[in-house]
Motif scaffolding. Structure first.
Motif, PDB file in Angstrom:
ATOM      1  N   SER B  86     101.717  56.355  45.450  1.00  0.00           N
ATOM      2  CA  SER B  86     102.771  57.170  45.973  1.00  0.00           C
ATOM      3  C   SER B  86     103.325  56.648  47.162  1.00  0.00           C
ATOM      4  O   SER B  86     102.703  56.577  48.495  1.00  0.00           O
ATOM      5  CB  SER B  86     101.846  58.760  46.426  1.00  0.00           C
ATOM      6  N   CYS B  87     104.671  55.892  46.900  1.00  0.00           N
ATOM      7  CA  CYS B  87     105.000  55.218  48.101  1.00  0.00           C
ATOM      8  C   CYS B  87     106.361  55.643  48.781  1.00  0.00           C
ATOM      9  O   CYS B  87     107.215  56.282  48.011  1.00  0.00           O
ATOM     10  CB  CYS B  87     105.399  53.761  47.422  1.00  0.00           C
ATOM     11  N   PRO B  88     106.314  55.831  50.146  1.00  0.00           N
ATOM     12  CA  PRO B  88     107.309  56.596  50.751  1.00  0.00           C
ATOM     13  C   PRO B  88     108.614  55.800  50.829  1.00  0.00           C
ATOM     14  O   PRO B  88     109.712  56.472  51.225  1.00  0.00           O
ATOM     15  CB  PRO B  88     106.717  56.568  52.215  1.00  0.00           C
ATOM     16  N   TRP B  89     108.713  54.572  50.081  1.00  0.00           N
ATOM     17  CA  TRP B  89     109.832  53.733  50.276  1.00  0.00           C
ATOM     18  C   TRP B  89     111.253  54.351  49.558  1.00  0.00           C
ATOM     19  O   TRP B  89     110.946  54.952  48.406  1.00  0.00           O
ATOM     20  CB  TRP B  89     109.671  52.207  49.484  1.00  0.00           C
ATOM     21  N   GLU B  90     112.313  54.285  50.089  1.00  0.00           N
ATOM     22  CA  GLU B  90     113.273  54.561  49.435  1.00  0.00           C
ATOM     23  C   GLU B  90     114.462  53.611  49.510  1.00  0.00           C
ATOM     24  O   GLU B  90     114.609  53.106  50.720  1.00  0.00           O
ATOM     25  CB  GLU B  90     113.933  55.920  50.030  1.00  0.00           C
ATOM     26  N   GLY B  91     115.491  53.273  48.488  1.00  0.00           N
ATOM     27  CA  GLY B  91     116.525  52.341  48.670  1.00  0.00           C
ATOM     28  C   GLY B  91     117.414  52.486  47.621  1.00  0.00           C
ATOM     29  O   GLY B  91     117.398  53.170  46.707  1.00  0.00           O
ATOM     30  N   HIS B  92     118.265  51.388  47.910  1.00  0.00           N
ATOM     31  CA  HIS B  92     119.418  51.485  46.518  1.00  0.00           C
ATOM     32  C   HIS B  92     118.745  50.895  45.366  1.00  0.00           C
ATOM     33  O   HIS B  92     117.694  49.952  45.218  1.00  0.00           O
ATOM     34  CB  HIS B  92     120.586  50.590  47.006  1.00  0.00           C
ATOM     35  N   LEU B  93     119.413  51.305  44.136  1.00  0.00           N
ATOM     36  CA  LEU B  93     118.847  50.780  42.977  1.00  0.00           C
ATOM     37  C   LEU B  93     118.693  49.224  42.674  1.00  0.00           C
ATOM     38  O   LEU B  93     117.747  48.723  42.168  1.00  0.00           O
ATOM     39  CB  LEU B  93     119.793  51.638  41.824  1.00  0.00           C
ATOM     40  N   GLU B  94     119.774  48.705  43.360  1.00  0.00           N
ATOM     41  CA  GLU B  94     119.745  47.241  43.199  1.00  0.00           C
ATOM     42  C   GLU B  94     118.628  46.485  44.030  1.00  0.00           C
ATOM     43  O   GLU B  94     118.496  45.365  43.776  1.00  0.00           O
ATOM     44  CB  GLU B  94     121.152  46.628  43.974  1.00  0.00           C
ATOM     45  N   VAL B  95     117.878  47.187  45.056  1.00  0.00           N
ATOM     46  CA  VAL B  95     116.722  46.400  45.604  1.00  0.00           C
ATOM     47  C   VAL B  95     115.451  46.926  45.141  1.00  0.00           C
ATOM     48  O   VAL B  95     114.307  46.535  45.789  1.00  0.00           O
ATOM     49  CB  VAL B  95     117.009  46.788  47.101  1.00  0.00           C
ATOM     50  N   VAL B  96     115.531  47.836  44.165  1.00  0.00           N
ATOM     51  CA  VAL B  96     114.194  48.455  43.532  1.00  0.00           C
ATOM     52  C   VAL B  96     113.368  47.061  42.715  1.00  0.00           C
ATOM     53  O   VAL B  96     112.120  47.129  43.201  1.00  0.00           O
ATOM     54  CB  VAL B  96     114.455  49.415  42.556  1.00  0.00           C
ATOM     55  N   VAL B  97     113.901  46.103  42.324  1.00  0.00           N
ATOM     56  CA  VAL B  97     112.968  45.355  41.789  1.00  0.00           C
ATOM     57  C   VAL B  97     112.473  44.282  42.922  1.00  0.00           C
ATOM     58  O   VAL B  97     111.355  44.259  42.673  1.00  0.00           O
ATOM     59  CB  VAL B  97     114.299  44.143  41.020  1.00  0.00           C
ATOM     60  N   SER B  98     113.205  44.041  43.895  1.00  0.00           N
ATOM     61  CA  SER B  98     112.304  43.404  44.795  1.00  0.00           C
ATOM     62  C   SER B  98     111.502  44.019  45.784  1.00  0.00           C
ATOM     63  O   SER B  98     110.441  43.401  46.047  1.00  0.00           O
ATOM     64  CB  SER B  98     113.689  42.630  45.961  1.00  0.00           C
ATOM     65  N   HIS B  99     111.716  45.060  45.683  1.00  0.00           N
ATOM     66  CA  HIS B  99     110.668  45.932  46.442  1.00  0.00           C
ATOM     67  C   HIS B  99     109.455  46.120  45.477  1.00  0.00           C
ATOM     68  O   HIS B  99     107.961  45.974  46.115  1.00  0.00           O
ATOM     69  CB  HIS B  99     111.134  47.671  46.655  1.00  0.00           C
ATOM     70  N   LEU B 100     109.711  46.216  44.077  1.00  0.00           N
ATOM     71  CA  LEU B 100     108.441  46.006  43.382  1.00  0.00           C
ATOM     72  C   LEU B 100     107.668  44.574  43.385  1.00  0.00           C
ATOM     73  O   LEU B 100     106.497  44.755  43.272  1.00  0.00           O
ATOM     74  CB  LEU B 100     108.873  46.660  41.887  1.00  0.00           C
ATOM     75  N   ARG B 101     108.346  43.943  43.430  1.00  0.00           N
ATOM     76  CA  ARG B 101     107.828  42.510  43.485  1.00  0.00           C
ATOM     77  C   ARG B 101     107.141  42.480  44.684  1.00  0.00           C
ATOM     78  O   ARG B 101     105.867  41.711  44.755  1.00  0.00           O
ATOM     79  CB  ARG B 101     108.954  41.319  43.141  1.00  0.00           C
ATOM     80  N   GLN B 102     107.845  42.285  45.796  1.00  0.00           N
ATOM     81  CA  GLN B 102     107.253  42.101  46.988  1.00  0.00           C
ATOM     82  C   GLN B 102     106.200  43.162  47.594  1.00  0.00           C
ATOM     83  O   GLN B 102     105.017  42.758  47.979  1.00  0.00           O
ATOM     84  CB  GLN B 102     108.288  42.232  48.057  1.00  0.00           C
ATOM     85  N   THR B 103     106.321  44.473  47.562  1.00  0.00           N
ATOM     86  CA  THR B 103     105.488  45.487  48.070  1.00  0.00           C
ATOM     87  C   THR B 103     104.196  45.826  46.975  1.00  0.00           C
ATOM     88  O   THR B 103     103.196  45.604  47.580  1.00  0.00           O
ATOM     89  CB  THR B 103     106.049  46.906  48.353  1.00  0.00           C
ATOM     90  N   HIS B 104     104.501  45.635  45.625  1.00  0.00           N
ATOM     91  CA  HIS B 104     103.611  46.184  44.685  1.00  0.00           C
ATOM     92  C   HIS B 104     103.167  45.024  43.874  1.00  0.00           C
ATOM     93  O   HIS B 104     102.425  45.218  42.825  1.00  0.00           O
ATOM     94  CB  HIS B 104     104.161  47.299  43.966  1.00  0.00           C
ATOM     95  N   ARG B 105     103.653  43.995  44.275  1.00  0.00           N
ATOM     96  CA  ARG B 105     103.372  42.640  43.495  1.00  0.00           C
ATOM     97  C   ARG B 105     103.200  42.822  41.918  1.00  0.00           C
ATOM     98  O   ARG B 105     102.449  42.251  41.315  1.00  0.00           O
ATOM     99  CB  ARG B 105     101.761  42.324  44.018  1.00  0.00           C
ATOM    100  N   ILE B 106     104.274  43.245  41.491  1.00  0.00           N
ATOM    101  CA  ILE B 106     104.658  43.323  40.124  1.00  0.00           C
ATOM    102  C   ILE B 106     105.240  41.910  39.587  1.00  0.00           C
ATOM    103  O   ILE B 106     106.360  41.969  39.875  1.00  0.00           O
ATOM    104  CB  ILE B 106     105.236  44.716  39.538  1.00  0.00           C
ATOM    105  N   ASN B 107     104.737  41.473  38.602  1.00  0.00           N
ATOM    106  CA  ASN B 107     105.537  40.077  37.909  1.00  0.00           C
ATOM    107  C   ASN B 107     106.626  40.602  37.505  1.00  0.00           C
ATOM    108  O   ASN B 107     106.730  41.549  36.855  1.00  0.00           O
ATOM    109  CB  ASN B 107     104.448  39.434  37.252  1.00  0.00           C
ATOM    110  N   ILE B 108     107.312  39.567  37.329  1.00  0.00           N
ATOM    111  CA  ILE B 108     108.675  39.569  36.495  1.00  0.00           C
ATOM    112  C   ILE B 108     108.794  38.190  35.510  1.00  0.00           C
ATOM    113  O   ILE B 108     108.426  37.225  36.041  1.00  0.00           O
ATOM    114  CB  ILE B 108     109.923  39.783  37.478  1.00  0.00           C
ATOM    115  N   LEU B 109     109.043  38.749  34.412  1.00  0.00           N
ATOM    116  CA  LEU B 109     109.263  37.624  33.118  1.00  0.00           C
ATOM    117  C   LEU B 109     110.669  37.407  32.794  1.00  0.00           C
ATOM    118  O   LEU B 109     111.426  38.645  32.670  1.00  0.00           O
ATOM    119  CB  LEU B 109     108.327  38.069  32.172  1.00  0.00           C
ATOM    120  N   GLN B 110     110.917  36.249  32.422  1.00  0.00           N
ATOM    121  CA  GLN B 110     112.211  36.191  31.564  1.00  0.00           C
ATOM    122  C   GLN B 110     112.140  35.814  30.395  1.00  0.00           C
ATOM    123  O   GLN B 110     111.402  35.307  29.941  1.00  0.00           O
ATOM    124  CB  GLN B 110     112.974  34.893  32.220  1.00  0.00           C
TER     125      GLN B 110
END
Lengths: 242, 242
Positions: B86-110
């Protein structure tokens, strides 16, 4: 003007009759594939004791596993494999198909690829939709079951059994496919032998399992179309890749 | 002789270290496919209220639907879509990925096709396995969840969400494939937008659903390999056939 109105009415009646005729026919061909309309049957039995014995014997590699009546001495006899009724019939594996057709009135279809169209999916559990499928020189039994494993939460279970021994079953692969509303679900597996008892296959969940909401998404007007294909077995080439 | 024994021991140690190194790496390549080892995370929240509001807005066609905080006036802001917290963060759709990577440490694969290898499937529910997947110019979130919808009966739910709008999501099809023990299960669907809330997709059961026994059949040594492929949408050609 009255004449034209009457003519139009007669044409409408004819169209309606034609539609009813096709609806009533249990087997018809559509879009090049054999479509089999299967009506549900309310299951009259759920006899786990019969299946428990069958499964125990199968696990020990004893065949025919469903045979556990002390009065019968012929080891080649198998009990009736119809999942609908507790039937006292016993006979040789070769005559199971004719018993299922004649006594339990289960239809049999020919063709490598058919569409199984199960009607009245909304009817309450327990309910079974059953058809036999003749293909590649063997007969298969397709069972779709609506059952409440968890009270108040009916689920649909679909599996294909070979009317033959487990060794024969290992030579085939069956595929069940649902395709609707931009969703596709495919289940591929080796058919289990009818000697292994369909009830235990379903209770183990080793089959295609659908919850009610997913079944609704794949249904059209209360009917669920399942594409069926049977092939001779080959090693799943992509298994090594994953 | 002692020298050779010591040499052999050293070689064994090196092989063991090399194995440990690969095991520790979260992403590695095997058999030509990118394999991503994903460890489970215990879900800290299940907040249906947040999702109920999101779903209601989506059904009405209002975007962004998850935005329902009165204090924020920018309609372009979306709340954090991480299904874990339950994260209080809010932001534009374009920065959701960087939030997930940086704050929640979710990896991203190509890569267009990857294998998602979820470890420790035996751990008790609720549990989540999450990865982001960058493909065809967009980012997707893959969520595998172990949850008890019916008490005492954990199930596995897998779905893919586009980190984008529902309109963008309609341009893609994702496929999840399990393949092991002579069984194959494939699920194909249009990804849902992350704005629609992953919790409601899973509670609706509009995703790949596995019961525990089936998950065990598809698992190897406690790990479940899910093959993932994303393509641009095309009309399912066989849909008309069934």
């Amino acid at each position: 003007m009255l004449f034209f109105t009457q003519c139009f009415g007669a044409v409408l009646d004819l169209i309606h009759l034609r539609f009813q005729h096709y609806k009533a026919k249990r087997v018809f061909s559509a879009a090049g594939q054999l479509v089999c309309v299967v009506n549900p049957t309310h299951s009259l039995k759920y006899a786990p004791t019969r299946c428990a014995a069958a499964q125990a014997s199968t696990e020990q590699g004893i065949l025919p596993p469903c045979h556990h009546h002390e009065a019968v001495h012929d080891p080649q006899l198998v009990p009736c494999t119809c999942p609908l009724f507790s039937c006292p019939w016993e006979g040789h594996l070769e005559v199971v198909v004719s018993h299922l057709r004649q006594t339990h009135r289960i239809n049999i279809l020919q063709g490598a690829e058919i569409v199984f169209l199960a009607t009245d999916m909304h009817l309450p559990a327990p309910m079974d939709w059953i058809i036999m499928h003749s293909c590649l020189g063997h007969q298969f039994l397709l069972v779709l079951r609506k059952q409440e494993k968890y009270e108040g939460h009916p689920q649909f279970f679909a599996t294909m059994m070979l009317i033959g021994t487990p060794t024969q079953a290992n030579n085939f692969t069956y595929r069940l496919e649902l395709n609707r509303n931009q969703r596709r679900l495919k289940w591929e597996a080796t058919p289990r032998s009818i000697l292994e008892c369909v009830d235990s296959v379903i209770s183990d969940g080793d089959c295609l399992v659908l919850n009610t909401s997913l079944a609704q998404l794949f249904s059209d007007n209360g009917s669920l179309a399942i594409g069926i294909a049977i092939t001779t077995s080959k090693v799943h080439s992509s298994e090594a890749e994953i």
